[in-house]
Design a protein around this motif. Structure first.
Motif, PDB file in Angstrom:
ATOM      1  N   GLU A 127       0.851  -1.184   0.000  1.00  0.00           N
ATOM      2  CA  GLU A 127       0.000   0.000   0.000  1.00  0.00           C
ATOM      3  C   GLU A 127       0.884   1.232   0.000  1.00  0.00           C
ATOM      4  N   LEU A 128       0.653   2.127  -0.959  1.00  0.00           N
ATOM      5  CA  LEU A 128       1.405   3.365  -1.070  1.00  0.00           C
ATOM      6  C   LEU A 128       0.415   4.523  -0.974  1.00  0.00           C
ATOM      7  N   LEU A 129       0.557   5.335   0.067  1.00  0.00           N
ATOM      8  CA  LEU A 129      -0.354   6.460   0.273  1.00  0.00           C
ATOM      9  C   LEU A 129       0.134   7.663  -0.522  1.00  0.00           C
ATOM     10  N   LEU A 130      -0.776   8.360  -1.181  1.00  0.00           N
ATOM     11  CA  LEU A 130      -0.412   9.458  -2.070  1.00  0.00           C
ATOM     12  C   LEU A 130      -0.967  10.776  -1.555  1.00  0.00           C
ATOM     13  N   THR A 131      -0.154  11.811  -1.652  1.00  0.00           N
ATOM     14  CA  THR A 131      -0.650  13.154  -1.372  1.00  0.00           C
ATOM     15  C   THR A 131      -1.575  13.565  -2.512  1.00  0.00           C
ATOM     16  N   GLU A 132      -2.266  14.685  -2.327  1.00  0.00           N
ATOM     17  CA  GLU A 132      -3.161  15.164  -3.384  1.00  0.00           C
ATOM     18  C   GLU A 132      -2.374  15.441  -4.665  1.00  0.00           C
ATOM     19  N   ALA A 133      -1.192  16.034  -4.530  1.00  0.00           N
ATOM     20  CA  ALA A 133      -0.373  16.338  -5.698  1.00  0.00           C
ATOM     21  C   ALA A 133       0.122  15.061  -6.374  1.00  0.00           C
ATOM     22  N   ASP A 134       0.568  14.087  -5.574  1.00  0.00           N
ATOM     23  CA  ASP A 134       1.044  12.833  -6.149  1.00  0.00           C
ATOM     24  C   ASP A 134      -0.087  12.069  -6.818  1.00  0.00           C
ATOM     25  N   ALA A 135      -1.266  12.071  -6.195  1.00  0.00           N
ATOM     26  CA  ALA A 135      -2.418  11.397  -6.788  1.00  0.00           C
ATOM     27  C   ALA A 135      -2.777  12.029  -8.127  1.00  0.00           C
ATOM     28  N   ALA A 136      -2.693  13.348  -8.208  1.00  0.00           N
ATOM     29  CA  ALA A 136      -2.996  14.045  -9.460  1.00  0.00           C
ATOM     30  C   ALA A 136      -1.980  13.678 -10.540  1.00  0.00           C
ATOM     31  N   PHE A 137      -0.695  13.580 -10.149  1.00  0.00           N
ATOM     32  CA  PHE A 137       0.344  13.207 -11.113  1.00  0.00           C
ATOM     33  C   PHE A 137       0.122  11.781 -11.608  1.00  0.00           C
ATOM     34  N   VAL A 138      -0.152  10.862 -10.678  1.00  0.00           N
ATOM     35  CA  VAL A 138      -0.379   9.465 -11.046  1.00  0.00           C
ATOM     36  C   VAL A 138      -1.591   9.353 -11.967  1.00  0.00           C
ATOM     37  N   GLU A 139      -2.654  10.067 -11.647  1.00  0.00           N
ATOM     38  CA  GLU A 139      -3.852  10.041 -12.479  1.00  0.00           C
ATOM     39  C   GLU A 139      -3.554  10.568 -13.882  1.00  0.00           C
ATOM     40  N   GLU A 140      -2.779  11.624 -13.960  1.00  0.00           N
ATOM     41  CA  GLU A 140      -2.425  12.197 -15.267  1.00  0.00           C
ATOM     42  C   GLU A 140      -1.636  11.190 -16.106  1.00  0.00           C
ATOM     43  N   MET A 141      -0.661  10.514 -15.493  1.00  0.00           N
ATOM     44  CA  MET A 141       0.140   9.541 -16.234  1.00  0.00           C
ATOM     45  C   MET A 141      -0.698   8.339 -16.656  1.00  0.00           C
ATOM     46  N   LEU A 142      -1.624   7.928 -15.805  1.00  0.00           N
ATOM     47  CA  LEU A 142      -2.480   6.791 -16.151  1.00  0.00           C
ATOM     48  C   LEU A 142      -3.417   7.133 -17.299  1.00  0.00           C
ATOM     49  N   ILE A 143      -3.903   8.367 -17.332  1.00  0.00           N
ATOM     50  CA  ILE A 143      -4.738   8.800 -18.451  1.00  0.00           C
ATOM     51  C   ILE A 143      -3.929   8.766 -19.745  1.00  0.00           C
ATOM     52  N   LYS A 144      -2.680   9.245 -19.700  1.00  0.00           N
ATOM     53  CA  LYS A 144      -1.821   9.218 -20.886  1.00  0.00           C
ATOM     54  C   LYS A 144      -1.573   7.778 -21.335  1.00  0.00           C
ATOM     55  N   LEU A 145      -1.303   6.884 -20.367  1.00  0.00           N
ATOM     56  CA  LEU A 145      -1.080   5.484 -20.699  1.00  0.00           C
ATOM     57  C   LEU A 145      -2.328   4.861 -21.325  1.00  0.00           C
ATOM     58  N   HIS A 146      -3.473   5.128 -20.732  1.00  0.00           N
ATOM     59  CA  HIS A 146      -4.727   4.558 -21.217  1.00  0.00           C
ATOM     60  C   HIS A 146      -5.028   5.044 -22.634  1.00  0.00           C
ATOM     61  N   THR A 147      -4.822   6.335 -22.877  1.00  0.00           N
ATOM     62  CA  THR A 147      -5.068   6.888 -24.213  1.00  0.00           C
ATOM     63  C   THR A 147      -4.155   6.249 -25.243  1.00  0.00           C
ATOM     64  N   GLU A 148      -2.868   6.123 -24.902  1.00  0.00           N
ATOM     65  CA  GLU A 148      -1.897   5.548 -25.833  1.00  0.00           C
ATOM     66  C   GLU A 148      -2.139   4.065 -26.048  1.00  0.00           C
TER      67      GLU A 148
END
Length: 296
Positions: A127-148
């Motif tokens: 389990e890795l706990l994420l700050t709001e900023a880290d969660a936003a970064f992870v979400e952004e990268m996952l969206i890019k991965l999903h789109t690609e």
């Protein structure tokens, strides 16, 4: 929590169970409130791949081996192929899950990924706990991965590898920050190779010399290096892996102690009983009774 009967083996699920992604070495799926293949996850099982799950919201509890995790919002949960997983109840899921097979990580262009702390998981955390900023970064990268992922073409694989490298590297930095910076050092390559061989053969091979032969070195040299690098005798690594698998089976299945002993390569159940008590302080039957009472 559901346990398997003595006649049921622990199922191994492959990524082909994912109807959206298919059976591929790397998959990514996003969900906004449902997973269509949730039911089978309520029985103890293994996955034939590394699983990373970014949870925006998914109430409930799941288990990784004998450890329960109450799922939190904006957290990452991750597991390796050999571990036993189970969810306690079906719940709607908001987030993204990503799967990586060992074959994918073994490709030359992905070689750097398999040595990252998040994949190696030297602290055995899930389990890795994420700050709001880290969660936003992870979400952004996952969206890019999903789109690609759903944009086939000449550059798709390079783009996926690039995004995945950034994501896993960022998560590995967070991993080392949360878990005391415990990165796997480069000088532990032999220890890692030894542990990998144990993972492949612990049911059939219980002696250090057998693994030394596979690694093309002497048993004495292997024992010396492993003791220096890990602080434990080489034989203890074999014993620890056997105990872990025995604990999993005692907790999640109804197999008899004799059946478990034979499954783990012990010729006699009585020897397995003595071995388990020596390593844990309890007989297998005592451990099964105690651990189940704790989580009733």
């Amino acid at each position: 929590m559901y346990t398997l009967s003595s006649k049921q083996s622990i199922p191994v699920y492959t990524s082909e169970r994912n109807p959206e992604a298919g059976n591929k070495p790397f998959t990514i799926v996003r969900s906004e409130g449902a997973l269509v293949y949730e039911e089978d996850l309520l029985i103890p099982h293994r996955k034939a791949y590394h699983l990373l799950v970014f949870v925006k919201h998914n109430p409930g509890r799941h288990w990784v081996d004998m450890t329960p995790y109450e799922r939190r919002d904006n957290a990452l949960y991750f597991t390796a192929p050999h571990q036993i997983l189970v969810k306690e109840a079906p719940t709607p899921f908001w987030g993204t899950f990503l799967t990586l097979t060992d074959e994918f990580l073994g490709l030359e262009q992905n070689a750097s990924l398999q040595d990252l702390p998040l994949i190696q998981n030297p602290q055995n955390r899930h389990e890795l706990l994420l700050t709001e900023a880290d969660a936003a970064f992870v979400e952004e990268m996952l969206i890019k991965l999903h789109t690609e992922y759903y944009r086939p073409g000449e550059w798709q694989h390079r783009m996926l590898t690039g995004y995945l490298t950034v994501l896993l590297t960022h998560l590995s930095r967070l991993y080392t920050e949360q878990f005391n910076g415990a990165e796997t050092a480069a000088d532990k390559l032999l220890l890692k190779a030894y542990q990998a061989k144990i993972e492949e053969g612990f049911r059939e091979m219980h002696e250090v010399g057998q693994y030394a032969a596979l690694l093309h070195i002497s048993a004495g040299h292997l024992s010396e290096v492993v003791k220096t690098q890990s602080g434990q005798p080489a034989i203890k690594h074999i014993h620890a892996r056997l105990v872990l698998e025995a604990r999993r089976m005692l907790f999640y299945t109804q197999q008899s102690v004799k059946e478990i002993a034979f499954d783990l390569g012990f010729a006699e159940a009585s020897y397995f009983n003595r071995f388990f008590k020596r390593e844990t302080g309890h007989t297998p039957a005592e451990y099964r009774t105690t651990i189940r009472k704790m989580y009733q």
